[in-house]
Design a protein around this motif. Sequence first.
Motif, mmCIF file in Angstrom:
data_model
loop_
_atom_site.group_PDB
_atom_site.id
_atom_site.type_symbol
_atom_site.label_atom_id
_atom_site.label_comp_id
_atom_site.label_asym_id
_atom_site.label_seq_id
_atom_site.Cartn_x
_atom_site.Cartn_y
_atom_site.Cartn_z
ATOM 1 N N PHE A 279 24.009 6.123 32.667
ATOM 2 C CA PHE A 279 25.435 6.364 32.845
ATOM 3 C C PHE A 279 26.050 6.277 31.443
ATOM 4 O O PHE A 279 26.214 5.209 30.896
ATOM 5 N N HIS A 280 26.351 7.438 30.855
ATOM 6 C CA HIS A 280 26.912 7.496 29.502
ATOM 7 C C HIS A 280 28.417 7.762 29.569
ATOM 8 O O HIS A 280 28.881 8.555 30.383
ATOM 9 N N VAL A 281 29.144 7.131 28.697
ATOM 10 C CA VAL A 281 30.582 7.381 28.562
ATOM 11 C C VAL A 281 30.859 7.668 27.092
ATOM 12 O O VAL A 281 30.503 6.867 26.221
ATOM 13 N N LYS A 282 31.484 8.829 26.806
ATOM 14 C CA LYS A 282 31.800 9.162 25.421
ATOM 15 C C LYS A 282 33.265 9.557 25.302
ATOM 16 O O LYS A 282 33.800 10.282 26.153
ATOM 17 N N PHE A 283 33.895 9.114 24.216
ATOM 18 C CA PHE A 283 35.317 9.332 23.992
ATOM 19 C C PHE A 283 35.515 10.466 22.988
ATOM 20 O O PHE A 283 35.087 10.378 21.844
ATOM 21 N N TRP A 284 36.186 11.527 23.434
ATOM 22 C CA TRP A 284 36.449 12.689 22.587
ATOM 23 C C TRP A 284 37.906 12.762 22.140
ATOM 24 O O TRP A 284 38.227 13.436 21.166
ATOM 25 N N GLY A 285 38.796 12.100 22.846
ATOM 26 C CA GLY A 285 40.208 12.027 22.477
ATOM 27 C C GLY A 285 40.792 10.768 23.068
ATOM 28 O O GLY A 285 40.589 10.479 24.258
ATOM 29 N N VAL A 286 41.486 9.953 22.258
ATOM 30 C CA VAL A 286 41.912 8.620 22.708
ATOM 31 C C VAL A 286 43.412 8.376 22.543
ATOM 32 O O VAL A 286 43.899 7.296 22.868
ATOM 33 N N ARG A 287 44.129 9.383 22.049
ATOM 34 C CA ARG A 287 45.563 9.228 21.794
ATOM 35 C C ARG A 287 46.402 9.683 22.987
ATOM 36 O O ARG A 287 45.949 10.452 23.836
ATOM 37 N N LYS B 115 28.485 11.104 31.618
ATOM 38 C CA LYS B 115 27.261 11.743 32.075
ATOM 39 C C LYS B 115 26.565 10.765 32.995
ATOM 40 O O LYS B 115 26.012 9.756 32.552
ATOM 41 N N VAL B 116 26.684 11.055 34.282
ATOM 42 C CA VAL B 116 26.269 10.127 35.328
ATOM 43 C C VAL B 116 25.037 10.709 36.012
ATOM 44 O O VAL B 116 25.139 11.654 36.798
ATOM 45 N N GLY B 117 23.873 10.158 35.698
ATOM 46 C CA GLY B 117 22.652 10.740 36.226
ATOM 47 C C GLY B 117 22.530 12.183 35.771
ATOM 48 O O GLY B 117 22.559 12.489 34.580
ATOM 49 N N LEU C 295 26.844 0.729 39.694
ATOM 50 C CA LEU C 295 27.696 0.671 38.516
ATOM 51 C C LEU C 295 29.071 1.247 38.845
ATOM 52 O O LEU C 295 29.202 2.100 39.727
ATOM 53 N N ALA C 296 30.077 0.797 38.130
ATOM 54 C CA ALA C 296 31.429 1.312 38.356
ATOM 55 C C ALA C 296 32.190 1.371 37.037
ATOM 56 O O ALA C 296 32.214 0.403 36.275
ATOM 57 N N VAL C 297 32.802 2.534 36.770
ATOM 58 C CA VAL C 297 33.648 2.725 35.600
ATOM 59 C C VAL C 297 34.993 3.259 36.075
ATOM 60 O O VAL C 297 35.057 4.252 36.816
ATOM 61 N N ALA C 298 36.072 2.609 35.659
ATOM 62 C CA ALA C 298 37.418 3.036 36.045
ATOM 63 C C ALA C 298 38.126 3.682 34.859
ATOM 64 O O ALA C 298 38.032 3.189 33.733
ATOM 65 N N TYR C 299 38.819 4.784 35.144
ATOM 66 C CA TYR C 299 39.611 5.490 34.135
ATOM 67 C C TYR C 299 41.051 5.472 34.619
ATOM 68 O O TYR C 299 41.417 6.178 35.563
ATOM 69 N N ILE C 300 41.858 4.622 33.980
ATOM 70 C CA ILE C 300 43.218 4.353 34.458
ATOM 71 C C ILE C 300 44.181 4.532 33.296
ATOM 72 O O ILE C 300 44.511 3.591 32.573
ATOM 73 N N THR C 301 44.626 5.756 33.091
ATOM 74 C CA THR C 301 45.540 6.009 31.984
ATOM 75 C C THR C 301 46.842 6.595 32.487
ATOM 76 O O THR C 301 46.912 7.142 33.586
ATOM 77 N N ASP C 302 47.888 6.453 31.677
ATOM 78 C CA ASP C 302 49.234 6.897 32.020
ATOM 79 C C ASP C 302 49.736 6.194 33.269
ATOM 80 O O ASP C 302 49.981 6.791 34.313
ATOM 81 N N LEU D 165 33.117 7.115 20.080
ATOM 82 C CA LEU D 165 32.547 5.927 20.703
ATOM 83 C C LEU D 165 31.726 6.338 21.919
ATOM 84 O O LEU D 165 32.180 7.105 22.767
ATOM 85 N N SER D 166 30.510 5.813 22.012
ATOM 86 C CA SER D 166 29.633 6.107 23.138
ATOM 87 C C SER D 166 29.175 4.793 23.756
ATOM 88 O O SER D 166 28.715 3.890 23.051
ATOM 89 N N LEU D 167 29.319 4.691 25.066
ATOM 90 C CA LEU D 167 28.892 3.503 25.799
ATOM 91 C C LEU D 167 27.827 3.908 26.800
ATOM 92 O O LEU D 167 27.910 4.971 27.417
#
Length: 296
Positions: A8-16, A39-41, A172-179, A277-279
Motif C-alpha cells: 500500500f503506497h502513498v505518494k504526494f504530488w501536490g500538497v498546497r 497504489k493499493v495492491g 490497513l486504513a488510510v484517510a484523506y480528509i482535506t478542505d 514524499l512516499s509512504l
Amino acid sequence: MSLDNNRFHVKFWGVRGSIPCPGANTVRYGGNTSCIEMKVGSHRLIFDGGTGIRILGESLLSQLPVEGHLFFTHSHWDHIQGFPFFVPAFIPGNQFYIYGMPSPNGATMQQRLHDQMLHPNFPVPLQIMQAQLKFYDFEVGESIPIDDIVIETAPLNHPGQAIGYRVNWRGLAVAYITDTEHFPGRLDENVLRLSRNADLVIIDATYTDEEYYNEKSSKIGWGHSTWQEAVKIAKAAKIKELVLFHHDPSHDDDFLDVIGEKASLAFPNTILAREGLSLELIPEPKEQEVKSIAKG
C-alpha cells in the motif's frame, strides 16, 4: 512506484491549498496544489486533480497503458485545475474511472471538469481527451468497493461541500480528509469516523490557531482547519501516523518547519506533507504492528 499486490503506497504530488505557490521559499515542501496517489495492491487510486496531477501524469508516461481511479473531494479550482494538463488522459489505450459527488446545484463532476475546459478558459474541450474516461456519481456516505478495497466517504465542513475518504485494504486504513473546517469546542464526528484507528491520516491543517482566531484577519468560515485541531483528531481517533496537508500558500518552508516541530511535540508520529514524499504500508500478521516507511 510500480504496482505490487502486497503493498500500500502513498505518494504526494501536490500538497498546497488555494493556489500554486512555486518559488525559492517553497522548494522543500513544494508549491503544487492537491494531488495524492495511492497504489493499493493492483490498483492505482488518485485523489484530487490539483496542479500536482500534471507531474504525476508525466511520471506515468513510462508505464503505458495506464489504468486508474480518480476521486475528487470537490471542484474548487485548487483541486481540479491540473486535470486539463494530465497527459495520460489524452492518450488512447489508457483508462480512468472518475468519481465525484454532485454539487448542491446538481452539476456532476463530469460537467464541472467539462466546464473548466470551455472557451474562454481553455483552448481545447474535455472531449479531446482520447483515454477512456468513465464517470461515476455517488452519494455522500456511500462506500465504494474496488475488488478487495473498500472506500468509505463522509461529508466535510467546507463551503459548497467536500468529501472525505477512507481507503480500507487488508486490515490497513488510510484517510484523506482535506478542505474541512473544525467546529470550535467539539470534534467533527464525520472526521473522527473516517480517522478511527487508521494507520495514516492525511488531514487539512491549513492554518495555525493564531491565524484562525486572529481578531484582525480571522479565518473562521473559510473552510479549513489548523494543525492543533488535527492533533486533537489524531489523539481522539487513536491513529498511528498523522500527515499535515493543504499548506497555506503564505507558509514558506521555514514557517512549515516550525509547525512540524511544534506538531511533533504534541503528537510524535506527525509529519508534514511535501512533494515527493512516499509512504509505504505493508500488511503483516495481526500480532505484528504495521509500519510506514518515509522515502524521497
